[in-house]
Design a protein around this motif. Sequence first.
Motif, mmCIF file in Angstrom:
data_model
loop_
_atom_site.group_PDB
_atom_site.id
_atom_site.type_symbol
_atom_site.label_atom_id
_atom_site.label_comp_id
_atom_site.label_asym_id
_atom_site.label_seq_id
_atom_site.Cartn_x
_atom_site.Cartn_y
_atom_site.Cartn_z
ATOM 1 N N MET A 41 0.853 -1.156 0.000
ATOM 2 C CA MET A 41 0.000 0.000 0.000
ATOM 3 C C MET A 41 0.910 1.234 0.000
ATOM 4 S SD MET A 41 -3.210 1.002 2.486
ATOM 5 C CE MET A 41 -2.875 -0.382 3.464
ATOM 6 N N ASP A 42 0.497 2.269 -0.708
ATOM 7 C CA ASP A 42 1.253 3.522 -0.793
ATOM 8 C C ASP A 42 0.384 4.660 -0.270
ATOM 9 O OD1 ASP A 42 3.125 2.049 -2.255
ATOM 10 O OD2 ASP A 42 2.280 2.658 -4.163
ATOM 11 N N TYR A 43 0.950 5.484 0.586
ATOM 12 C CA TYR A 43 0.282 6.697 1.065
ATOM 13 C C TYR A 43 1.124 7.889 0.618
ATOM 14 C CZ TYR A 43 -1.291 10.390 4.164
ATOM 15 O OH TYR A 43 -1.761 11.577 4.665
ATOM 16 N N VAL A 44 0.507 8.856 -0.069
ATOM 17 C CA VAL A 44 1.239 10.027 -0.558
ATOM 18 C C VAL A 44 1.328 11.045 0.573
ATOM 19 C CG1 VAL A 44 1.421 11.790 -2.331
ATOM 20 C CG2 VAL A 44 0.303 9.614 -2.873
ATOM 21 N N VAL A 45 2.529 11.219 1.109
ATOM 22 C CA VAL A 45 2.759 12.171 2.196
ATOM 23 C C VAL A 45 2.764 13.592 1.652
ATOM 24 C CG1 VAL A 45 4.391 12.895 3.982
ATOM 25 C CG2 VAL A 45 4.050 10.448 3.508
ATOM 26 N N SER A 46 3.431 13.800 0.520
ATOM 27 C CA SER A 46 3.447 15.127 -0.107
ATOM 28 C C SER A 46 3.788 14.995 -1.581
ATOM 29 C CB SER A 46 4.466 16.043 0.582
ATOM 30 O OG SER A 46 5.779 15.549 0.417
ATOM 31 N N GLY A 47 3.306 15.946 -2.368
ATOM 32 C CA GLY A 47 3.599 15.961 -3.789
ATOM 33 C C GLY A 47 2.512 15.282 -4.609
ATOM 34 N N SER A 50 5.295 16.410 -10.827
ATOM 35 C CA SER A 50 5.442 17.834 -10.526
ATOM 36 C C SER A 50 6.913 18.211 -10.516
ATOM 37 C CB SER A 50 4.804 18.159 -9.171
ATOM 38 O OG SER A 50 5.598 17.623 -8.130
ATOM 39 N N ASP A 51 7.188 19.486 -10.308
ATOM 40 C CA ASP A 51 8.582 19.931 -10.243
ATOM 41 C C ASP A 51 9.091 19.947 -8.796
ATOM 42 O OD1 ASP A 51 7.055 22.030 -9.374
ATOM 43 O OD2 ASP A 51 7.989 23.539 -10.660
ATOM 44 N N GLN A 52 8.300 19.405 -7.883
ATOM 45 C CA GLN A 52 8.668 19.300 -6.469
ATOM 46 C C GLN A 52 8.872 17.827 -6.111
ATOM 47 O OE1 GLN A 52 9.093 22.067 -4.481
ATOM 48 N NE2 GLN A 52 8.779 23.175 -6.411
ATOM 49 N N PRO A 53 9.623 17.554 -5.057
ATOM 50 C CA PRO A 53 9.779 16.154 -4.630
ATOM 51 C C PRO A 53 8.432 15.551 -4.229
ATOM 52 C CG PRO A 53 11.412 17.558 -3.549
ATOM 53 C CD PRO A 53 10.430 18.472 -4.235
ATOM 54 N N VAL A 54 8.300 14.263 -4.436
ATOM 55 C CA VAL A 54 7.123 13.526 -3.974
ATOM 56 C C VAL A 54 7.598 12.534 -2.916
ATOM 57 C CG1 VAL A 54 7.250 11.816 -5.838
ATOM 58 C CG2 VAL A 54 5.091 12.187 -4.662
ATOM 59 N N HIS A 55 6.838 12.436 -1.824
ATOM 60 C CA HIS A 55 7.210 11.541 -0.726
ATOM 61 C C HIS A 55 6.068 10.561 -0.466
ATOM 62 C CE1 HIS A 55 9.799 15.111 0.116
ATOM 63 N NE2 HIS A 55 10.679 14.134 0.193
ATOM 64 N N PHE A 56 6.417 9.289 -0.347
ATOM 65 C CA PHE A 56 5.460 8.223 -0.091
ATOM 66 C C PHE A 56 5.799 7.520 1.209
ATOM 67 C CE2 PHE A 56 4.796 8.538 -4.608
ATOM 68 C CZ PHE A 56 3.499 8.099 -4.812
ATOM 69 N N LEU A 57 4.778 7.015 1.870
ATOM 70 C CA LEU A 57 4.935 6.046 2.944
ATOM 71 C C LEU A 57 4.524 4.721 2.327
ATOM 72 C CD1 LEU A 57 5.332 5.155 5.888
ATOM 73 C CD2 LEU A 57 2.933 5.737 6.270
ATOM 74 N N LEU A 58 5.455 3.783 2.227
ATOM 75 C CA LEU A 58 5.187 2.483 1.614
ATOM 76 C C LEU A 58 5.010 1.440 2.701
ATOM 77 C CD1 LEU A 58 7.890 2.579 -1.199
ATOM 78 C CD2 LEU A 58 5.512 3.321 -1.314
#
Length: 74
Positions: A1-7, A45-53
């Motif tokens: 499961m992936d949760y998008v923290v930001s981005g 996007s042009d910003q970092p993306v962070h996931f909680l896996l």
Amino acid sequence: MDYVVSGSARIGIIGEAEDVQVHDVTTGDVTFIPTGFVHWIENTSDQPVHFLLILNNSEPQTIEMTNVFNIIRP
């Protein structure tokens, strides 16, 4: 499961019948990728993306696409 923290990102999943699902996700979204399915995550996007896996295997394996291309190059 992936949760998008930001981005924001695009997640592609290749199913058992070789069908392709593509999901555009952003902060707060959750996706599920079945065990063993080929998949990829692309930053949209042009910003970092962070996931909680969250993984269900004590020894998960990752095959980076750049490594795959290096193997199949003549």
